[in-house]
Design an enzyme around this catalytic site. Sequence first.
Site, short mmCIF file in Angstrom:
data_model
loop_
_atom_site.label_atom_id
_atom_site.label_comp_id
_atom_site.label_asym_id
_atom_site.label_seq_id
_atom_site.Cartn_x
_atom_site.Cartn_y
_atom_site.Cartn_z
N GLY A 184 0.80 -1.22 0.00
CA GLY A 184 0.00 0.00 0.00
C GLY A 184 0.82 1.26 0.00
CG HIS A 185 3.34 2.03 2.59
ND1 HIS A 185 2.34 2.89 3.00
CD2 HIS A 185 3.47 1.11 3.58
CE1 HIS A 185 1.90 2.51 4.19
NE2 HIS A 185 2.56 1.43 4.56
CG HIS A 193 -0.01 2.44 8.33
ND1 HIS A 193 1.08 2.79 9.09
CD2 HIS A 193 0.47 1.64 7.35
CE1 HIS A 193 2.18 2.22 8.60
NE2 HIS A 193 1.82 1.53 7.53
N GLY A 236 -9.28 -6.20 20.52
CA GLY A 236 -10.05 -7.41 20.74
C GLY A 236 -9.50 -8.68 20.12
CB THR A 290 2.32 -6.28 18.42
OG1 THR A 290 2.16 -5.23 17.48
CG2 THR A 290 3.44 -5.92 19.38
#
Length: 587
Positions: free
Chosen positions: A56-57, A224, A414, A458
Amino acid sequence: MSTKHFINDPTHLVNSALQSLPHTNPSLALDLPNKTIYRRAPSPSHVSIVSGGGSGHEPSFASFVGAGLLTASVAGTIFASPSAEQIRRCIAHHIPQQQGVLVVVMNYTGDVLNFGMGVEKARARGVQADMVVVGDDAGVGRERGGKVGRRGIAGTCLVLKIAGALAARGAPLKDVSAVAQLTANNLVSIGSSLSHVHVPGRTITATGEDELGPSEIEIGMGIHNEPGSERKTTDLPGLVKTMLAHCLDRSDKDRHFVDISERDEVVLLVNNLGGVSVLELGGITNEVVEQLADDWNIKPVRILAGTFMTSLNGLGFSISLLRVTDTGLGAGASMIELLDAPSEAAGWSAVVKTDTWTSQEEPMQRQNTNIDETWTSNLRIDPEIVQSALTTALNRLIAAEPDITRYDTIVGDGDCGIGLKRGAEAILEMLRGATKTDDALTLVQKITQVVELAMDGTSGAIYAIFFNALAHGLSQNAPSSPQPITAEIWSKALGSSLQSLSRYTPAKPGDRTLMDALYPFVEKLSEGGHMEEAANAAAEGARNTQGMRASLGRTVYVGGEGWQGVPDPGAHGLAELLQGLSEGLKK
């Protein structure tokens, strides 16, 4: 935001975009399963430069692969870091390693953790490897950024170009790494946008973005869709005035990251975030150049304007300023000379030479990069006892998933409980199907491989880095002949794992993360404590996160109401796992 796309399937979009690159530059090859673009015939006498990140970059980073720039690039899905396993396979199979490897990434948690794990794996195999993390964004100041620091944005492209050119000159790894870091240290950037971007395949409701009003501009918006420093209604001159002040005003202590004055040589990069017309970007560039001269008495020695790092079709632009600094390497290796050096990467608007087209016509043979080697050691375990204990621990973690998910719904997005459950179930499946081993290192390696493939985000990266470092620690402390593994060896290996983990995350006890459970566990074992005592210390550490204000992770930005009444979900999950392990060992 516009929600219309020609390709609406995000997986097909990323794969087809990667497949286009070898068509437009025949010096490139593609490992599609691992989303890796790499040079077909790089020089083994040069340092290899690797970068990458979420898709996307574009043209960052895949279109920067080519002679004089990157050796390889590894892509993730849209706006998500590639996995550590993708990065490992890139380094192990697609680039020369003889002169060392430099990895350059932007300062986002997933990229730092996953690329850092790739660096650790390379080092464990005896490869010289280093990593430079670029954080050039002034959109979020020191106070808000905290331990996370500045985000990486378009200024990263200047670091890649300078490092790639120096590597192409045959400089050693220590010099290439030092100059890349020097460039990063002298960069400051900021972006602005008229609108959020829409990711193909997502509904507007799923994005959850607070859309800007018709006349609003967001200053400092991340690549983002992350929030910036402020929203305001202004014209282009007023916007550029604010953006340059955020980069150059020495009185703004929250954002004064780099001293740039009229006495310095400066490189200016005006970057299109993807949705600005070429005509309009020209007008923006002219405004930036004129204000630099009129208000700051700065006349850049190099001006680059174009599309270097996008946010899909982001209706915005960014400004990057590089203070040219002496590299200390003499003639031919100044920042300007390296920036001007020829390259053959489509994303840098370089022309591919005729002899490159004609010399690369033979197709490359396919390589099977999915064959994994097995690590062995002289550290012996009782496979029956260990498998029973692990089964008890993993089942306890799975049972805790509803509570972990509830906690993470309050303080995060979540997904923590589901991710831990998915990893636990995958390890259980591996234990049921794999041949039992009495080698501690082999077992840890198998678990690591499962974690890397089954867990994302993460927490998955943190667990995977920890297990990789644990494997390295075990191998370093293994005896010369087969012997039962001791508590002392476990303790030393776990301690070295914490040290390795600290290279890639600043999290420590007190930051409301899983480290609040992990550190007490390792410390208690290091003091000679039994497994039950260590597990209880982890549980106490997790309980103590209740009411603790987070200083790292998503909770810093989006933690909802009620966080004071729940523990950190990652710390709670780890404590449940460790207590289950303690129970299993007592059976």
